[in-house]
Design a protein around this motif. Sequence first.
Motif, PDB file in Angstrom:
ATOM      1  N   GLY A  33       1.127  -1.218   0.075  1.00 24.55           N
ATOM      2  CA  GLY A  33      -0.071   0.091  -0.159  1.00 24.55           C
ATOM      3  C   GLY A  33       1.107   1.053   0.223  1.00 24.55           C
ATOM      4  O   GLY A  33       0.553   2.545  -0.007  1.00 24.55           O
ATOM      5  N   LYS A  34       1.844   1.433   0.146  1.00 21.23           N
ATOM      6  CA  LYS A  34       2.906   2.429  -0.248  1.00 21.23           C
ATOM      7  C   LYS A  34       3.296   3.202  -1.350  1.00 21.23           C
ATOM      8  O   LYS A  34       3.154   2.650  -2.288  1.00 21.23           O
ATOM      9  CB  LYS A  34       4.344   2.110   0.652  1.00 21.23           C
ATOM     10  CG  LYS A  34       4.757   1.511   2.122  1.00 21.23           C
ATOM     11  CD  LYS A  34       3.568   2.774   3.228  1.00 21.23           C
ATOM     12  CE  LYS A  34       4.014   2.453   4.231  1.00 21.23           C
ATOM     13  NZ  LYS A  34       2.975   1.361   5.217  1.00 21.23           N
ATOM     14  N   ARG A  35       4.168   4.353  -1.412  1.00 19.40           N
ATOM     15  CA  ARG A  35       3.829   4.772  -2.712  1.00 19.40           C
ATOM     16  C   ARG A  35       5.406   4.026  -3.730  1.00 19.40           C
ATOM     17  O   ARG A  35       5.872   3.543  -3.009  1.00 19.40           O
ATOM     18  CB  ARG A  35       4.009   6.511  -2.901  1.00 19.40           C
ATOM     19  CG  ARG A  35       3.749   6.795  -1.956  1.00 19.40           C
ATOM     20  CD  ARG A  35       3.794   8.405  -1.408  1.00 19.40           C
ATOM     21  NE  ARG A  35       5.154   8.810  -1.667  1.00 19.40           N
ATOM     22  CZ  ARG A  35       5.219   9.101  -0.459  1.00 19.40           C
ATOM     23  NH1 ARG A  35       4.516   8.663   0.654  1.00 19.40           N
ATOM     24  NH2 ARG A  35       6.341   9.448   0.070  1.00 19.40           N
ATOM     25  N   PRO A  36       5.516   3.928  -4.802  1.00 20.50           N
ATOM     26  CA  PRO A  36       6.183   3.262  -5.366  1.00 20.50           C
ATOM     27  C   PRO A  36       8.307   4.063  -5.001  1.00 20.50           C
ATOM     28  O   PRO A  36       8.124   2.647  -4.574  1.00 20.50           O
ATOM     29  CB  PRO A  36       6.246   3.553  -7.036  1.00 20.50           C
ATOM     30  CG  PRO A  36       4.735   4.320  -6.869  1.00 20.50           C
ATOM     31  CD  PRO A  36       4.381   4.625  -6.176  1.00 20.50           C
ATOM     32  N   GLU A  37       7.918   5.010  -4.733  1.00 15.78           N
ATOM     33  CA  GLU A  37       9.242   5.408  -4.864  1.00 15.78           C
ATOM     34  C   GLU A  37       9.849   4.930  -2.504  1.00 15.78           C
ATOM     35  O   GLU A  37      10.676   4.048  -2.743  1.00 15.78           O
ATOM     36  CB  GLU A  37       9.369   7.110  -4.067  1.00 15.78           C
ATOM     37  CG  GLU A  37       8.342   7.572  -3.220  1.00 15.78           C
ATOM     38  CD  GLU A  37       7.457   8.109  -4.102  1.00 15.78           C
ATOM     39  OE1 GLU A  37       6.378   8.380  -3.734  1.00 15.78           O
ATOM     40  OE2 GLU A  37       7.056   8.118  -5.407  1.00 15.78           O
ATOM     41  N   ILE A  38       9.034   4.586  -2.525  1.00 17.57           N
ATOM     42  CA  ILE A  38       8.726   3.857  -0.941  1.00 17.57           C
ATOM     43  C   ILE A  38       9.100   1.487  -1.512  1.00 17.57           C
ATOM     44  O   ILE A  38      10.207   2.078  -0.586  1.00 17.57           O
ATOM     45  CB  ILE A  38       8.262   4.021  -0.393  1.00 17.57           C
ATOM     46  CG1 ILE A  38       8.262   5.605   0.411  1.00 17.57           C
ATOM     47  CG2 ILE A  38       8.158   2.534   1.546  1.00 17.57           C
ATOM     48  CD1 ILE A  38       6.452   5.863   1.166  1.00 17.57           C
ATOM     49  N   LYS A  39       8.410   1.552  -2.004  1.00 17.62           N
ATOM     50  CA  LYS A  39       8.581   0.438  -2.525  1.00 17.62           C
ATOM     51  C   LYS A  39       9.996   0.196  -3.349  1.00 17.62           C
ATOM     52  O   LYS A  39      10.491  -0.778  -2.380  1.00 17.62           O
ATOM     53  CB  LYS A  39       7.527   0.351  -3.494  1.00 17.62           C
ATOM     54  CG  LYS A  39       5.841   0.206  -2.974  1.00 17.62           C
ATOM     55  CD  LYS A  39       5.202  -0.474  -4.206  1.00 17.62           C
ATOM     56  CE  LYS A  39       3.632  -0.607  -3.416  1.00 17.62           C
ATOM     57  NZ  LYS A  39       3.043  -0.678  -4.661  1.00 17.62           N
ATOM     58  N   MET A  80       4.240  -0.670 -15.014  1.00 20.00           N
ATOM     59  CA  MET A  80       5.147  -0.029 -13.849  1.00 20.00           C
ATOM     60  C   MET A  80       6.792  -0.721 -14.473  1.00 20.00           C
ATOM     61  O   MET A  80       7.169  -1.428 -14.514  1.00 20.00           O
ATOM     62  CB  MET A  80       5.214  -0.582 -12.955  1.00 20.00           C
ATOM     63  CG  MET A  80       3.119  -0.431 -11.733  1.00 20.00           C
ATOM     64  SD  MET A  80       2.701   1.150 -11.561  1.00 20.00           S
ATOM     65  CE  MET A  80       3.850   1.713 -10.377  1.00 20.00           C
TER      66      MET A  80
END
Length: 173
Positions: A33-39, A80
């Motif tokens: 559920g996190k933003r792509p940059e956190i992933k 993505m």
Amino acid sequence: MHLVKMQRGTFEAFSDERLGWACMEPVFMLIRGKRPEIKAEVIGQLSRAQKALCMFRVFYDHGHKSEAEYYTWLSHMLDMPGYWDGVQEALSFFGDSEMMQLLQDTKDMLELRNNRLGRRWSEAAFKDLEQDTGLAGEITVYYDRIQSVSVKSLAAIAAYIRAYPEQFVELTA
């Protein structure tokens, strides 16, 4: 590197399918559920083996439950940045050429369809399979293949984890 603490007996008792998931569960809790940059940041901190396992599980866990999920998740991965390449690198790491070929075959078929219809990867939706019987038939063939190929993939990955547990877990008595 994120090592999962696990009792040796638990580690040894896991099925091939569950072992990989158990090794990645803490990472998934950090990225779900996190933003792509956190992933990307969390995945970037993993070892090569952990990243390979993570990317395989991201694909497998999202795409193996139904034809519609396989179709939409594969399209999502292609939309993505980094996902498709990450899964391909994971399969290469584990020497899984059969799954690599299956995903490439599916991608090629979907690319032809998208080009013919002027569609983008991001437009894939569950309803596509209900509205396009030709697509549904083709996806069913690939989905049936993935069901049998993934059993081999999971076995090969579990064998790697069992051979090199120190790359994934900290075993306790």
